[in-house]
Design an enzyme around this catalytic site. Structure first.
Site, mmCIF file in Angstrom:
data_model
loop_
_atom_site.group_PDB
_atom_site.id
_atom_site.type_symbol
_atom_site.label_atom_id
_atom_site.label_comp_id
_atom_site.label_asym_id
_atom_site.label_seq_id
_atom_site.Cartn_x
_atom_site.Cartn_y
_atom_site.Cartn_z
ATOM 1 N N CYS A 425 0.809 -1.217 0.000
ATOM 2 C CA CYS A 425 0.000 0.000 0.000
ATOM 3 C C CYS A 425 0.840 1.264 0.000
ATOM 4 O O CYS A 425 0.496 2.251 -0.668
ATOM 5 C CB CYS A 425 -0.963 -0.011 1.181
ATOM 6 N N HIS A 469 -2.075 0.440 7.148
ATOM 7 C CA HIS A 469 -2.405 0.834 5.774
ATOM 8 C C HIS A 469 -1.969 2.279 5.549
ATOM 9 O O HIS A 469 -1.840 3.058 6.506
ATOM 10 C CB HIS A 469 -3.915 0.682 5.546
ATOM 11 N N ASP A 485 -7.500 5.965 -2.273
ATOM 12 C CA ASP A 485 -6.827 4.732 -1.865
ATOM 13 C C ASP A 485 -6.412 3.987 -3.125
ATOM 14 O O ASP A 485 -7.187 3.207 -3.688
ATOM 15 C CB ASP A 485 -7.739 3.870 -1.000
#
Length: 693
Positions: A425, A469, A485
């Site tokens: 991520c 994250h 995201d």
């Protein structure tokens, strides 16, 4: 006049300690060695491996020599072990954190004490050290299992203390452990009173092992691979419970912790001076009220569900900043409980010129290919949405989301976008924020957690470190800060599915805990059920026992109204005095005498004959035989039955074969006959009775 002189015999230490009354009994040594094993076991993880081996060998030899399986160590061996272990402790402790060094010193000292475990004084020293070690264990682990083991260790320690007074005992008496457990049970009322009303002393209660807060997950900077490393760790980050037990959907479980506003060419750093929240709250019906129990992080920032509107804590001051992060007044060194309210979208804010410049700042060089890509977007006059769509299409075509992204070089963004195209991520978020800043849009990186496992038994959400994250927020001139995201473009299942379900088969997933129940119970339904139930119990333990100091002020306020020093002293000492007084009365009370069955029969005979003549009552200290002869002398008619009963009584009470059924039967027959004989002429008491022919 010459004064008399007195000469005193010089006694040696050996003569003083060789007295039978001060030497340790065999059973005492075994209890003391068992005590050391019990208190040392929890600290094996904290001490060096060599010390575990050496102390284990010393304890094993102590057991063997006590049981006469092996001879005691030779003197030269003992003198060699002491300096070698001392040097080893000094070298090892210098490379350990403070509490681990303390544990190393304590265990090494206890191990060396085994070499001279001879007298009761040595035993008392070991008991005191063991009690201190039990307390130190709670600085490393405060789980419910550790608490139960702590009570077990105390029971063993008290049993060893009791055994020090059993000088003549040669065999281990397990009744000693029962007496030890009784002592702990008797102290429980005092413990409960102190737990409820005694104030927590923050500086002592907050002493923590650095190891316990070393794996905190996120830090003040994010570089390629830093978040991916957290997937190897399954420790708990925090627990959250929601009002009405209604958690948000999985796609909305973004837990904000920290924002990163500065990029140095490789890492994103948190260097901005964010102030208190100035944005107006959103008027919406979609909000969540929740309570969080945060694990210690050694950092002042806390997590909050995006987007927090209010936060509060029972103790300490919390600050909600204008970047929607929450900070405490000092680093979190203990589990910290607080509550908040969050909405699903952020309120509109104004972006100052100073902040705009801060969120656009980049190094003037590096990553030439990424710079060329951003320049082409500007040249094509693409809107913000079109730029995001173009980047997402690129991610969706050929990029791979992986837990093992590999190391990147100096131009990490170029290498990721145009060469490896494999990342976690933080790789996708970092490259997205970099490109959007190049394209002229204020952007910041956000670190936190995404997801969480809902526990249906205690109705709370558990978030672990592997769910860490990173995502992006970009400034939209029309709507304000906008969450992006990039992970959803390449791996939307990361947001839609539980992390352990998605990556449970990967070798890198919780690699630091290969025997984790999360890994073992993935395909075993009953084991996973046991795990959930245990975690539910553990949550209650953390919330109501370890976190009780958060509710203590409210409890005392409800109990006493406004608090004062006098009221606190009364609440502490009055119940404590009552409990202590009750225990003293219970221990010193006059207990009813328990007679042997035959003694009760003697008392019955005495009461029977004294009704007619009080002088015939059995006198204090009078033996049964003397008493029977006195009755027979007063009433010769009773002599035969009294003597027959007396012989059976003595056989039943004192012979080696006492208690056998045959003896009991003959005794009961003689007793009934004697009572029947005594009752017949009782009306003649006071008048001489004629002896039977």
């Amino acid at each position: 006049m010459k004064l008399p002189t007195f000469r005193f015999k010089k006694s040696t230490v050996a003569e003083a300690t060789n007295k039978p009354e001060v030497l340790l009994a065999r059973s005492s040594k075994l209890w003391l060695l068992t005590m050391l094993v019990a208190v040392c076991l929890p600290q094996i993880r904290e001490i060096p491996l060599w010390l575990t081996v050496v102390v284990g060998a010393l304890l094993a030899w102590g057991f063997a020599s006590t049981l006469k399986v092996r001879k005691p160590l030779a003197r030269w061996v003992r003198w060699s072990v002491v300096p070698l272990m001392s040097v080893g402790v000094l070298v090892s402790a210098s490379g350990l954190e403070s509490l681990a060094g303390l544990a190393t010193l304590l265990i090494a000292g206890a191990g060396l004490k085994v070499l001279e475990l001879r007298t009761r004084r040595d035993g008392w020293v070991l008991v005191l050290v063991s009690l201190f070690m039990v307390a130190v264990n709670f600085l490393f682990d405060q789980s419910i299992v550790a608490a139960l083991y702590g009570f077990f260790s105390l029971a063993i320690t008290f049993a060893a203390l009791i055994s020090l007074n059993e000088v003549q005992a040669k065999q281990v008496n397990f009744g000693t452990l029962k007496r030890s457990a009784t002592i702990l049970a008797q102290s429980a009322p005092v413990m409960v009173v102190l737990f409820l009303v005694f104030p927590r002393i923050e500086p002592l209660w907050s002493v923590k092992s650095e190891r316990a807060v070393a794996k905190t997950g996120l830090s003040n900077e994010v570089d390629p691979g830093s978040v991916a490393n957290l997937t190897r760790n399954d420790s708990v980050a925090f627990r959250a419970s929601f009002t009405d037990d209604a958690p948000p959907e999985r796609s909305q479980r973004y837990w904000r912790a920290i924002t990163y506003d500065f990029y140095d060419g490789r890492s994103w750093l948190n260097v901005g001076k964010n102030v208190g929240l100035e944005a107006s709250a959103i008027d919406t019906d979609t909000y969540y009220d929740y309570e969080i129990i945060m694990e210690p992080t050694a950092r002042p920032w806390l997590v909050a569900l995006d987007y927090p509107q209010t936060v509060r804590a029972a103790r300490g001051t919390l600050t909600l900043k204008n970047d929607f992060t929450v900070t405490a007044g000092k680093p979190i060194l203990d589990r910290f409980s607080y509550s908040g309210r969050s909405v699903v979208r952020e309120a509109t804010q104004e972006l100052s010129l100073q902040d705009r410049e801060r969120f656009l700042r980049l190094p003037p060089y590096g990553n030439p290919q990424a710079r060329a890509l951003a320049a082409s977007w500007v040249e094509q006059q693409l809107s913000l949405t079109e730029k995001i769509d173009a980047l997402y299409r690129r991610f969706n075509q050929s990029f791979e989301y992986t837990l093992s992204p590999g190391r990147l070089g100096r131009n990490s963004v170029d290498q990721f976008l145009f060469e490896t195209q494999r990342g976690f991520c933080e790789h996708f978020a970092s490259s997205t924020a970099y490109l959007l800043r190049l394209a002229g849009h204020p952007t910041r990186l956000v670190g936190g957690y995404q997801g969480g496992e809902w526990n249906p038994y205690e109705k709370y959400m558990l978030v672990r470190q592997y769910e860490a994250h990173a995502w992006v927020e970009v400034w939209d001139e029309n709507t304000g800060w906008r969450r992006l995201d990039p992970t959803t473009a390449v791996a939307p299942e990361r947001i839609q599915l539980p992390f352990d379900e998605l990556f449970g088969s990967s070798d890198d997933f919780i690699a630091e805990s290969p025997l984790s129940v999360l890994r073992l119970g993935k395909n075993i339904e009953w084991l996973n059920e046991v795990r959930l139930r245990y975690e539910a119990v553990n949550y209650s333990w953390h919330r109501w026992i370890l976190g009780y100091h958060n509710q203590q002020v409210d409890f005392l306020h409800d109990l006493m109204g406004s608090l004062s020093t006098l009221k606190l002293l009364l609440v502490i000492f009055v119940p404590g005095s009552l409990v202590t007084g009750g225990l003293i009365w219970w221990l010193l009370r006059a207990r009813p005498r328990r007679y042997h069955a035959v003694d009760a029969d003697v008392q019955y005979l005495s009461r029977l004959v004294s009704r007619a003549d009080s002088s015939l009552a059995r006198e204090q200290g009078e033996t049964v035989r003397t008493y029977c002869w006195r009755l027979a002398k007063h009433q010769p008619y009773w002599e035969e039955s009294l003597m027959q009963w007396l012989n059976n009584l003595e056989q039943l009470r004192y012979s080696p074969a006492r208690g056998q059924p045959e003896g009991d039967a003959s005794y009961h027959a003689s007793f009934k006959y004697m009572i029947k004989t005594v009752k017949k002429p009782t009306r003649l008491l006071g008048k001489p009775a004629r002896a039977s022919a």
